[in-house]
Each structure stands twice: as C-alpha cells, then as structure tokens.
Design an enzyme around this catalytic site. Structure first.
Site, PDB file in Angstrom:
ATOM      1  N   GLU A 280      64.815  -3.273  -1.557  1.00  9.18           N
ATOM      2  CA  GLU A 280      63.715  -2.911  -2.448  1.00  9.18           C
ATOM      3  C   GLU A 280      62.639  -3.996  -2.424  1.00  9.18           C
ATOM      4  O   GLU A 280      61.441  -3.708  -2.473  1.00  9.18           O
ATOM      5  CB  GLU A 280      64.251  -2.691  -3.869  1.00  9.18           C
ATOM      6  CG  GLU A 280      63.346  -1.850  -4.749  1.00  9.18           C
ATOM      7  CD  GLU A 280      64.068  -1.287  -5.972  1.00  9.18           C
ATOM      8  OE1 GLU A 280      64.814  -0.298  -5.822  1.00  9.18           O
ATOM      9  OE2 GLU A 280      63.915  -1.856  -7.063  1.00  9.18           O
ATOM     10  N   GLU A 283      60.729  -3.500   0.575  1.00  8.20           N
ATOM     11  CA  GLU A 283      59.883  -2.296   0.422  1.00  8.20           C
ATOM     12  C   GLU A 283      58.626  -2.645  -0.373  1.00  8.20           C
ATOM     13  O   GLU A 283      57.521  -2.225  -0.028  1.00  8.20           O
ATOM     14  CB  GLU A 283      60.668  -1.168  -0.264  1.00  8.20           C
ATOM     15  CG  GLU A 283      59.845   0.122  -0.341  1.00  8.20           C
ATOM     16  CD  GLU A 283      60.541   1.252  -1.099  1.00  8.20           C
ATOM     17  OE1 GLU A 283      61.736   1.111  -1.434  1.00  8.20           O
ATOM     18  OE2 GLU A 283      59.857   2.260  -1.359  1.00  8.20           O
ATOM     19  N   CYS A 300      67.027   2.831  -9.361  1.00  7.07           N
ATOM     20  CA  CYS A 300      68.492   2.713  -9.517  1.00  7.07           C
ATOM     21  C   CYS A 300      69.046   3.636 -10.583  1.00  7.07           C
ATOM     22  O   CYS A 300      70.239   3.885 -10.634  1.00  7.07           O
ATOM     23  CB  CYS A 300      68.924   1.317  -9.906  1.00  7.07           C
ATOM     24  SG  CYS A 300      67.754   0.066  -9.556  1.00  7.07           S
ATOM     25  N   SER A 320      60.508   3.869  -5.459  1.00 14.21           N
ATOM     26  CA  SER A 320      61.146   3.218  -4.313  1.00 14.21           C
ATOM     27  C   SER A 320      62.090   4.204  -3.634  1.00 14.21           C
ATOM     28  O   SER A 320      62.801   4.971  -4.291  1.00 14.21           O
ATOM     29  CB  SER A 320      61.938   1.999  -4.789  1.00 14.21           C
ATOM     30  OG  SER A 320      62.895   1.639  -3.811  1.00 14.21           O
ATOM     31  N   LYS A 359      75.086   9.455 -13.377  1.00 13.08           N
ATOM     32  CA  LYS A 359      75.632   9.065 -12.070  1.00 13.08           C
ATOM     33  C   LYS A 359      76.528  10.164 -11.501  1.00 13.08           C
ATOM     34  O   LYS A 359      76.675  10.298 -10.296  1.00 13.08           O
ATOM     35  CB  LYS A 359      76.437   7.771 -12.206  1.00 13.08           C
ATOM     36  CG  LYS A 359      75.579   6.529 -12.376  1.00 13.08           C
ATOM     37  CD  LYS A 359      74.978   6.049 -11.068  1.00 13.08           C
ATOM     38  CE  LYS A 359      74.012   4.898 -11.299  1.00 13.08           C
ATOM     39  NZ  LYS A 359      73.143   4.666 -10.138  1.00 13.08           N
ATOM     40  N   GLU A 362      74.159  12.353  -9.883  1.00 16.23           N
ATOM     41  CA  GLU A 362      73.563  11.695  -8.724  1.00 16.23           C
ATOM     42  C   GLU A 362      74.491  11.814  -7.506  1.00 16.23           C
ATOM     43  O   GLU A 362      74.059  12.091  -6.388  1.00 16.23           O
ATOM     44  CB  GLU A 362      73.292  10.224  -9.021  1.00 16.23           C
ATOM     45  CG  GLU A 362      72.575   9.490  -7.889  1.00 16.23           C
ATOM     46  CD  GLU A 362      72.499   7.984  -8.114  1.00 16.23           C
ATOM     47  OE1 GLU A 362      73.492   7.388  -8.584  1.00 16.23           O
ATOM     48  OE2 GLU A 362      71.453   7.393  -7.806  1.00 16.23           O
ATOM     49  N   GLU A 367      71.175  15.108  -1.148  1.00 13.08           N
ATOM     50  CA  GLU A 367      70.697  14.027  -0.268  1.00 13.08           C
ATOM     51  C   GLU A 367      71.764  12.953  -0.046  1.00 13.08           C
ATOM     52  O   GLU A 367      71.635  12.142   0.859  1.00 13.08           O
ATOM     53  CB  GLU A 367      69.472  13.333  -0.879  1.00 13.08           C
ATOM     54  CG  GLU A 367      68.251  14.202  -1.096  1.00 13.08           C
ATOM     55  CD  GLU A 367      68.277  14.915  -2.440  1.00 13.08           C
ATOM     56  OE1 GLU A 367      69.251  14.715  -3.202  1.00 13.08           O
ATOM     57  OE2 GLU A 367      67.358  15.692  -2.710  1.00 13.08           O
ATOM     58  N   CYS A 504      71.524  -0.244 -18.492  1.00 13.97           N
ATOM     59  CA  CYS A 504      72.843   0.376 -18.272  1.00 13.97           C
ATOM     60  C   CYS A 504      73.872  -0.015 -19.328  1.00 13.97           C
ATOM     61  O   CYS A 504      74.812   0.734 -19.577  1.00 13.97           O
ATOM     62  CB  CYS A 504      73.362   0.022 -16.902  1.00 13.97           C
ATOM     63  SG  CYS A 504      72.206   0.501 -15.603  1.00 13.97           S
TER      64      CYS A 504
END
Lengths: 572, 431, 143
Positions: A280, A283, A300, A320, A359, A362, A367, A504
């Site tokens: 990142e 990036e 994230c 990102s 999560k 996710e 993907e 988190c």
C-alpha cells in the site's frame, strides 16, 4: 453547572444540576436497572425499566432521561417501583422468545440478567410471541426477530453511528418492529455487515453466523492441512470472554490453544499486515509520483469497502487496490506457503479469527479466489473463538503461552496497531518516510492519529513532500470526509478509514459489551504490543523481505498484482 | 351557550377578510402590534388565565413566557390542528368557519414570543380544511397581514401548513414536532420541553387551534372583560363536541361552570327516545367514563381535578344502556393499540394484553385474576408510559372499573347485562 | 432538492396521484433517492402513518370509522354491510380494484355517526339503505 442537593432513598447527595437520576444514583452506589440505555448512545427513555418514584410527581419517571432538580426526593426501590418494573419486564417477556437455553446470548443477556436481578419468578401474561422466520440470508449476520425487545439500540448504531440505515422501526403500536426496508432479507438491502448492531443488542435478536462447526470438521478431516491466522485485535480482546480485564494481552494463550486443538500451523494476520504496508505504501508513492487518483483510501476494512461500493461508487478509484491482510494471507497460504511446504493448495484450509463480521462476507467475495481456490475458507469472530474454546473445555487462562509458527507468523509492532483506528496510517507513515527519505525515522509514534475521536488528521513531511493524511472511524465519520472529497474540498493524500468505531478493536465480532470504556483499554493494549515489539516498522520484517526475494520479487510486481491486489464494483 | 370564540363561525364567509373585519377581526392583532410590547401581550394572556384547550390545560401565558425567555434567533410557533381525539370535532368548526381567527392568534403569539416562522399541523383526515387554510394564508399574505412587515410594522412572520397522515399520537406536541421534521410521530421524552428545545432543537410554542382562537378575543376585550366569562378557577368558554345518544349532537360553545347535565338536557335536547343514559365519556377516548350520578359535575378545571379527571379536548360522548362496558372499553383499547407509536414498553405492549384479557370478559372466560391483571397493566401504563397517550390510554378502563366494577364481575360470573356478549360459559342475562 | 422534512408530504402526494391510493416499492425507492433518506426510513415513515399505504388499494378507499362515537352507533354493522355489498372482507380490495375496505380512527364526523370517509368525502348517518345507494352511485361514477 451549579450543584444541587437531592435525596435518594434517604441518602442526601450533592450533584450537578441536570445530571440524570440514573447517574446521580450511581453516586450513592445504587445501580438502577436499565435496558434500552447504552452508555455510548443518546438516551432513549423507551423501555421504562428504570422508572423511579419522585416525591410530588404524579407519575413514575424514567431515571435515564429525568434530570435531577433541587430538593428532589427519589425512591428507587419502593413497592410501587418494584412492582412497576416487574410488570414492565413481564410485558417485555410476553413478546420475547424464551428459548434462552439455546440462545447465543445465554449467560450474556441483559434481559436474562434483569429477570434474575429483579426477581422475576413468574411470567403471568399470556405469551404473544410468535415464532418468526430467522433471516440468515447472508454470510455474516443472522436476525431473529422473535428475540427482539425493540430497544432501538441497533437502529442508533446503524443510522447514527454508521449512517448506513439498513434497518429501522416499521409500523406502530404493538405491530412496531425493527425491520429491513420492505421486509427484505438483509442480503437484499444496503447492509455493510459491520455487525455494530450485534455489539449493542442487549439480547440475542441479532448475531453473527455460526461457523464453528466448519472449523471442527476441518480439523477432524485427516486429508486437510489446516492453518489459522489471527487478526491484530483478537489478542487484546479475547481475554474478556474468560473473565480477564479488558486490555489483557492473551496472544500466547490463543496460539497455545489453537495448536492444542490441532491446527497444522498457527500464523498471524500481522504478517500480512506488514506486507500490506509495503504494497500500500508503494501504491501511494506510485499514485503521488504518477498523477494517480488521490486521496487514496485504505482498503483493509471490508465493511468500509462495502459501504463505498454501496454509497459512493464514484470514488471507488480512490480506494487502494490492496487486498486486506486477511485476504493477502489466504492468497499466500494457498500459493507461496503451499508451494514451500509441498502441499496441494486444494488440501489447505485457511481459517481466520477476526474481530469482524464483514470479514465473513469478504472471504466469499468472488474476487477472492486468486490462489485458484477460495483464498480464505472459514472466518470466525472473536466471540466464536471464545465459544469454541469453551466447548473444547480447555482452560485457556491456564495454558502455557506459545509462539506463532514460521514463516507467516513473524510480524512487527507496525502490524499490531492495525487493530486500532489510526494504526494503519501510522504504520504506513513509518515505512513510507524511510522508503522515500532513506533516513531513519526517529519519532515513530504518531500520537495525533491515535484514539477514539471520530476523525483525525495530520501533515507529515516526507522528504520534500508534505503529505496530508486523515483518519476516520465509524462510517458516519467516513461519510463526512467522503463528502468533502466528492466536493473537491479535501486536500488529503492518504485517508485511513475503518468501518467500526475505534477500528477493529471495536469490530462487530468482538466480545460484548464493547463500550467505549472497554475500547480504550483494548487500544492501550494494542499500543503496548507495538512498544514491546523488537521491530516496529513493517519494512524491517525479515520474513516479508524473504517473501519478496523468494516469491513476489518486488512491491506492485506481477505476482503481487495477481495475488495481493483486487478491484471493487458499484453496488448502488 | 355563548358566542365568544365561535362568534364568526357560520356567520361569515370563511375566506372573506371584509366580513371577518366587520366581526371584529384583526382588532386584537392591531392592538397588540400597534400598542403593546411582546411582554405586555404575554402579560395580558397570563392575566386572562387562559389554559390550553387541546387537553392538557397548561396555562397558556406561562408557556408563552417560557418560549419568550429563550434567547435564540430562531423560534417557532406551531398550531396543533391534529384534532384526533375521538368524539372531538370542534377545531374543524373553527378552521372551516373562521380560519383567519386562528391565524390571527398565531400571528399575535409569534409577535409575543419572537417567532419567525409558524406551522399549522393539520390532520390528514381534514384535506378540505387544509385547502381552506392554504387559501386563507395566501389571502393574508396579499393583504400584508402575513409575511414581511406585517400591517406595516417591523415584524415579519410567515406560516406553512403541514399535513399529518393518520396518526393520533401526533396530537402530542413532541410527536407532532417529530412529524414536521419528517419522522414517524414518536414522542420524545420530556424534559427538554418544546419551549426550550422543540422543532429542530429550537424553542417552540405549540398551541391548540381553539387556544389560539381565544387570543384575538382576549386582545380585543382585554383580560378583565374576558374573565367575565367562565368561573373564578376557569376563565372563558369552551367548545364542546357532543356525540352519542343525545338528541342534538354537535359542537357548542359553553361557559366554564356549566354542568354535564345542563349540557345534555338544556343544550343538546336530552337523551334520544327510548334510551337511558349509562355513562358519559368526557374528553374523548382518553377520558374518564362518568356514571349518571356524576352528571352534576361542572366543567371547571378545579372541580374536575377534585374528581381526579381532566376535561381533555372537551368531547362529550353520551352512552346509553345498550352498551356493554367491557366491550366498549375493549373497543377503546383497540383504538389505543392501533394509535400507540410503539416506542415505550407499557403503551406498546400494555394495550394488546388488555384487549386479550377483555376478550376473556366478553366471552365469559375471565377470572378474578384477570381483573387484577388488567388493573396492574393499566396502572403501569398510566404511571410509567413515556407520553400522554400511553398514560391516558387506560383511563376508560380505570374509571369503569371504579364506577362499574359490578359489570366486570358479572362478566366473570358469566353474565352480560345488556346481552351484547356471547358467553362461552353461563348465560347472558336477557338471553 | 426537496428537504428531508418533506418526506411525509411527498409520500402523501405520491399516494394521491396513484390510482390505487398507495405508494409502490418503486416509488418508495425513488423517494429515498430523491430526498436522500434511507429506504428503511422511508418505509418506516410510510408504515407508521395509517393514511399511507404500501399496498395497492381500490379506486375508492372506504374507511369506516370505528372510534367510540361511531362504535356505539354500530360501526361494526356498517362494516358488515359494506362487506356484503362489495363482496370483500375488511382489509381487502374488490377484484375490479374499484373499492377497498378498511377501518379508520375518528374522522371528526361524530355528530353524524356512524360515518365513513371515501377518498376525500365523508358520509354519515349510515344504514343499510344509504350504503346501498352510496355504493351504487360510486360504481356508476367510476365508470
């Protein structure tokens, strides 16, 4: 505020004018019962469980929303009060599915506790409760309306804290209930699966999808090589499920437990958190140097990603392309690690322990199959891990601490702080500074970016570059920044956004209650993990460097692009 | 009967400014704006002893003073035209018959408290009245009586009409405010009270239609002359809405101090042929059910409060002896179950349990314990509900248990005196 | 952009302009986007107010008052008569979508109880005969 003298159950006490009776009573060590009240939310005054008697007042008053005034004489436990509270609880119970023994909140239910504390011995009203279909239409969150007591805390979390608005009160009178729009399934509405509703639910009306048995089954399947990763925030919160003080660090105990129940390898999401910083960070530099889309948002937090996909798809290019640490881990476990160990990736099962309900969703995004298989197979929340430990009968507090396995278990303090709001940004700055300037960053603590405030910002000199950064936690705070970006009024380069308040450590899969008071302790613990680490900068992680040498070759390289980066799509 | 507040109703063409002026219209406004400071206006209203006519009977002058004391740039005045109390249709008479008078009252109120914007919140069930109001406001704007520099004075104020959409609870002032803000009409807890924190968190005065219609009259006559009407403890007049088993149903203006008996027999022509009065429900569905023995009770705040009852909206429902008490109360409770906003536990849950238990009464399956249970539930609703709706919802139940307990007991014993209930056990008395 | 506080007004207007006196799911979604109010709240508001409907109703919405004054004058009988005349139960819509039947709280026509409200018109002093005439008239009017 001037102080006034009042009398509570015969005890005189001096309190600030305007204090609620509820707060005033605490000063004389009386804890008035509550149900709809939540310390981090605006007072609702709707359940009426906290009623007390005030001399010369026609009716009982609700302690949570009645301010004290001079000379007030309050009775908190008179016969009238006790009987009213019991009748109110009885009214609630008559419309509450009382299959408590099979409830996810058995033992940690505010209603159950109240019934015990207020001496409910009979439920004299006719049961009105209907068994309603349970909504388990999505990978993350289950709703069981038959348990709902209509306190409205979930609505506050969803609308005011998160600005999502996936649920609201519909109808009125005795037909009033909490519902998705048009009674659709949660999977069919704009819900980001953050689970903040779960964290504030006093009962078992809303909870995470239970995936514990899938993990047991994988562990018992002899053909499978089962590895596990634990997220940064787990180690500072799991202890709460086992009577430890909030903020206890139990990393070694968790590792010991996971090894004991038969995981082939116990790894750490912190490893891929370090890796995320490298990818990142590069990036960001790439975008800065090549006129790329700015500001860049972190990626994230899957609740946050879902949010921007639903509500601000026009800004998706600003996110990102880095996968989250969980997903980077999964992709590497089934490629690099499998290759190294001579395993067929189809036999590798990746389990994650996450503080997060989003999560779970996710992991099943289409993907997230870049290893050729679903990169992460099973996601458990912190609470589910707690339940698994209880079910195993292993006394986790008594276990001897153990260390993570090599190679994906090695990490720095920079990765640890991913678990708290501001942490990703701080970790990124530690690395970006040194990568750009080739100088050692002396003061690595970016204290302006820490803490529970909803949004924070800083300007950091990185060589000749002045980098403006911002940090937001909680989606309602994110929305404010997004609007600024959209209107072109924000001059930030890099923005960290965490879906959940506090980051988190306040995730939707964390132990309940996770009030702000508890969150502060968890954050403190996270920074202790960082300070106690030998290495505190991601680019100093030796195993990450080996990974690049052996496998990835370079940040943003071809392999990285295939395995560690992703793309998003509009859901609006 | 008198003709004070309703003096122009039915006499003038409702949208004729000229006719309104010929009947004393805008004299109060002119007096207030030309000759009086806002404080003097409030003092005059206070002196008149006017109390809210919507149901809660709060002293109007005091309420105005609370709002006036707030030092804020933005303040609001709201006319509560959400007349939903069953049996009440008096505000409609004022709104349809003389809208200018209500608006005049609002303008004077706005001047007194320093409001810059007003809302009339009218129930959705009165679409025609809403149209009249919108027209009336337009006319007043054209005449310079509303908008910038009202009647040439350094005072600007305008009014917007907002429509309800079928929710009785919006008659409660905080629920009404929620509704204007575009939310479901769920009551807020108090304090803070609207005069301190109301619409959009700003100081807000909410007054009932009839209350506001009194204002121009008080201004015009002066408080002293106004107080010649009514009693020492209750000044002025009251619009009452009479329905049920009387010969002449309708809205009447009476002076405070008139007894229920006088209203029923002198004003309304007595009870319909072949019927016998059983009870009178005073103040709408949220009001008390009074037996014949109490018909000498005078409509007077002090006298009523001695009986521990309120005047409410001034609705008078005369019920004859063909009506079964538990059945009637069940219907009333169904109304509240339907109209409860659902926010607080006692009101949301209490009504439906009472309905269930009253069903046992009307089916002849109730026991002594059921009577105890409905007492317990109704008591908690009255004592612990968040807003006036829940607190008043069990009034009919509580007062009928007080005055007609034997009828509940009869039902427990399997008999319904009027033969309305089909008893599963026992026999109806006249079956 | 319409202010969020105009949500109720908007819902009323949309319903008024719909032949079936209701707000369809599509309309709810449109309103949500237009006003920037979450769909859950738009639905919450629409379901809170009893005059608003998210289910299709008849061209004539027959609302029978069953509050106290009408109740004691036999509102339930009135309901039964309407049910018989229209061949539907309370809460239903006739097959030709011409009529729907529902109860309403007090409509302020207590002096002419028992009363009903049909769209914007109020009819009182009802009995079997009057109801028959009324239904007959509306059937013709609609054609």
């Amino acid at each position: 505020m001037p102080k006034v003298e009042i009398n509570i159950d015969g005890v005189n006490v001096l309190v600030e004018e305007g204090t609620s009776i509820l707060e005033a009573a605490k000063m004389v060590n009386v804890r008035i019962p509550t149900l709809c009240y939540h310390p981090d939310q605006a007072v609702k005054g709707s359940c009426r469980v906290c009623v007390v008697e005030v001399e010369n007042q026609r009716n009982l008053v609700a302690a949570c929303c009645t301010p004290v005034s001079k000379g007030m004489k309050i009775k908190t436990r008179s016969k009238k009060v006790r009987e009213a509270r019991r009748t109110i609880l009885n009214l609630i119970l008559a419309d509450h599915n009382q299959e408590c023994l099979a409830c996810v909140r058995n033992g940690n239910c505010e209603l159950q506790n109240l019934c015990m504390e207020l001496n409910i011995r009979d439920t004299k009203l006719e049961k009105i409760n209907k068994s309603l279909p349970i909504d388990n239409s999505n990978p993350s969150i289950v709703r069981d309306e038959s348990k709902c007591i209509k306190c409205g805390r979930c609505i506050t979390a969803c609308h005011e804290v998160q600005g999502v608005g996936a649920i609201y009160n519909i109808n009125r009178g005795s037909e009033m209930k909490i519902s998705t729009p048009l009674n659709r399934k949660l999977s069919e509405v704009a819900c980001v699966y953050c689970g903040q509703c779960i964290n504030v639910c006093p009962v078992g009306a809303i909870y995470e999808k239970n995936d514990i048995d899938k993990v047991w089954d994988a562990l018992e399947d002899g053909r499978k090589h089962v590895v596990v990763q634990i997220a940064p925030a787990i180690r500072v919160s799991l202890g709460e499920e086992f009577e430890q003080d909030p903020g206890s660090i139990v990393t070694g105990n968790i590792v010991a437990f996971l090894k004991r129940i038969g995981f082939n390898k116990v790894f750490d999401t912190n490893f891929t958190a370090d890796l995320t910083i490298i990818e990142e960070g590069h990036e960001l530099l790439h975008r800065l140097n090549n006129g790329g889309k700015l500001p860049m948002f972190t990626s994230c937090s899957p609740g946050w990603v879902r949010y921007i996909e639903y509500f601000y798809p026009e800004l998706l290019d600003n996110v990102s392309s880095c996968k989250s640490p969980q997903q980077m881990f999964g992709a590497l476990a089934k490629s690099y690690y499998a290759e190294k160990e001579g395993l067929d990736p189809k036999d590798v099962v990746v389990v994650s322990i996450m503080p997060c309900t989003a999560k779970k969703a996710e992991a099943v995004r289409k993907e997230m199959n870049d290893s050729g298989y679903q990169d992460v197979d099973i996601v458990l929340t912190t609470r589910e891990l707690g339940r698994m430990i209880k079910e195993s009968r292993i006394q986790i507090n008594e276990l001897e601490e153990e260390n993570f396995d090599d190679p994906l278990g090695i990490s720095t303090g920079a990765a640890a702080i991913f678990g708290a709001t501001g942490g990703v940004m701080e970790a990124a700055l530690r690395t970006v500074y040194e990568v750009v300037t080739k100088e050692t960053l002396e003061n690595i603590d970016f204290k302006d970016l820490r803490g529970l405030a909803g949004s924070k910002e800083a300007t950091v000199n990185v060589g000749d570059l002045e980098v403006n950064v911002a940090v937001a936690n909680g989606l309602e705070n994110a929305r404010k920044i997004l609007d600024l970006v959209k209107e072109g009024k924000a001059n930030y380069h890099f923005i960290e956004i965490m879906c959940c308040p506090g980051g988190c450590i306040g995730g939707g899969g964390q132990p309940i209650p996770g009030t702000n008071e508890v969150k502060e302790k968890r954050i403190e613990a996270i920074y202790n993990v960082d300070t106690l680490s030998e290495l505190r900068k991601s680019h100093e992680n030796p195993v990450v460097n080996i990974l690049y040498e052996e496998f990835l070759k370079e940040p943003l390289g071809e392999k990285s692009h295939k395995l560690l980066h992703t793309h998003y799509h509009s859901r609006s | 009967m008198v003709n004070l507040i309703s003096r122009a109703c039915g006499k003038i063409s409702p949208l004729s400014i000229k006719e309104y002026k010929n009947n004393g219209g805008f004299k109060g406004l002119e007096k207030a704006l030309f000759n009086m400071t806002p404080k003097e206006v409030i003092d005059e209203v206070t002196k008149s002893s006017l109390r809210g006519r919507g149901g809660a009977a709060f002293p109007t002058g005091l309420k105005w003073k609370f709002v006036a004391m707030e030092e804020k740039d933005e303040k609001y005045i709201i006319c509560n035209a959400d007349e939903g109390e069953p049996g009440t249709f008096k505000d409609k008479i004022l709104l349809d018959g003389c809208p200018f008078q209500v608006i005049e009252g609002m303008i004077i109120g706005a001047y007194a408290i320093g409001a810059t914007k007003g809302y009339i919140y009218i129930r959705g069930e009165y679409p025609k009245s809403k149209e009249i109001l919108v027209k009336a406001l337009n006319i007043l704007r054209e005449e310079g009586i509303l908008g910038n520099n009202i009647i040439g004075q350094n005072f600007s104020f305008d009014i917007e009409v907002r429509s309800g959409a079928g929710a009785y609870v919006c008659g409660e002032e905080t629920a009404l405010i929620e509704s204007i803000e575009g939310n479901p009409g769920r009551s807020r807890f108090k304090p803070p009270y609207p005069p301190n924190k109301g619409l959009w968190g700003k100081p807000t005065l909410v007054n009932n239609v009839e209350t506001l219609a009194n204002i121009p009259i008080i201004m015009e006559l002066g408080a002293d002359e106004y107080k010649n009407y009514g009693t020492d403890s209750s000044a002025g007049t009251k619009l009452i809405s009479v329905s049920g088993s009387v010969v002449n149903k309708g809205v009447y203006e009476i002076e405070f101090g008139t007894s229920l008996k006088e209203i029923i027999y002198d004003v309304c022509g007595g009870i319909e042929e072949n019927k016998k009065i059983k009870f009178v429900q005073l103040g709408g569905s949220s009001g008390a059910c009074l037996p014949e023995e109490l018909l000498d009770t005078k409509l007077d705040f002090d006298e009523l409060s001695k009986l521990n009852i309120g005047l409410g909206s001034g609705a008078i429902l005369v019920v004859d002896d063909s009506i079964c008490i538990p059945d009637f109360v069940k219907n009333t409770t169904k109304f509240f179950d339907h109209e409860s906003c659902g926010k607080c536990t006692p009101c949301r849950e209490g009504n439906r349990h009472i309905i269930k238990i009253l069903n046992k009464f009307t089916e002849g399956e109730a026991t002594e314990r059921d009577l105890e249970l409905i007492k317990e539930i109704s008591n908690v609703m009255k004592e612990a509900s968040l807003c006036g709706l829940g607190q008043a919802a069990p009034t009919a139940l509580i007062t009928t248990i007080k005055y007609f307990k034997e009828e509940y007991e009869d039902h427990i014993n399997g008999s319904c005196e009027v033969g309305k209930c089909k008893m599963k056990k026992g026999v109806a008395a006249n079956a | 952009m319409i202010g969020k506080d105009k949500l109720i007004e908007t819902l009323i207007n949309v319903q008024k302009n719909s032949k079936g006196h209701y707000i369809s799911e599509d309309k709810l979604e449109e309103i949500s986007k237009e006003l920037g109010v979450s769909l859950s709240k738009v639905h919450g508001v629409a379901s809170f107010y009893s005059m608003l409907s998210t289910k299709e109703r008849g061209e004539y919405v027959v609302q029978i008052c069953n509050s106290g004054p009408c109740y004691i004058q036999g509102a339930n009988n009135i309901a039964t008569i309407f049910e018989e005349e229209l061949g539907i139960k309370m809460g239903e819509v006739t097959e030709d979508k011409k009529f729907s039947l529902e109860f309403t709280s007090c409509i302020g026509a207590c002096d002419i109880a028992p009363a009903v409200k049909i769209n914007n018109e109020v009819y009182g002093g009802l009995n079997k005969e009057k109801i028959r005439e009324l239904v007959e008239m509306l059937r013709k009017e609609g054609n």
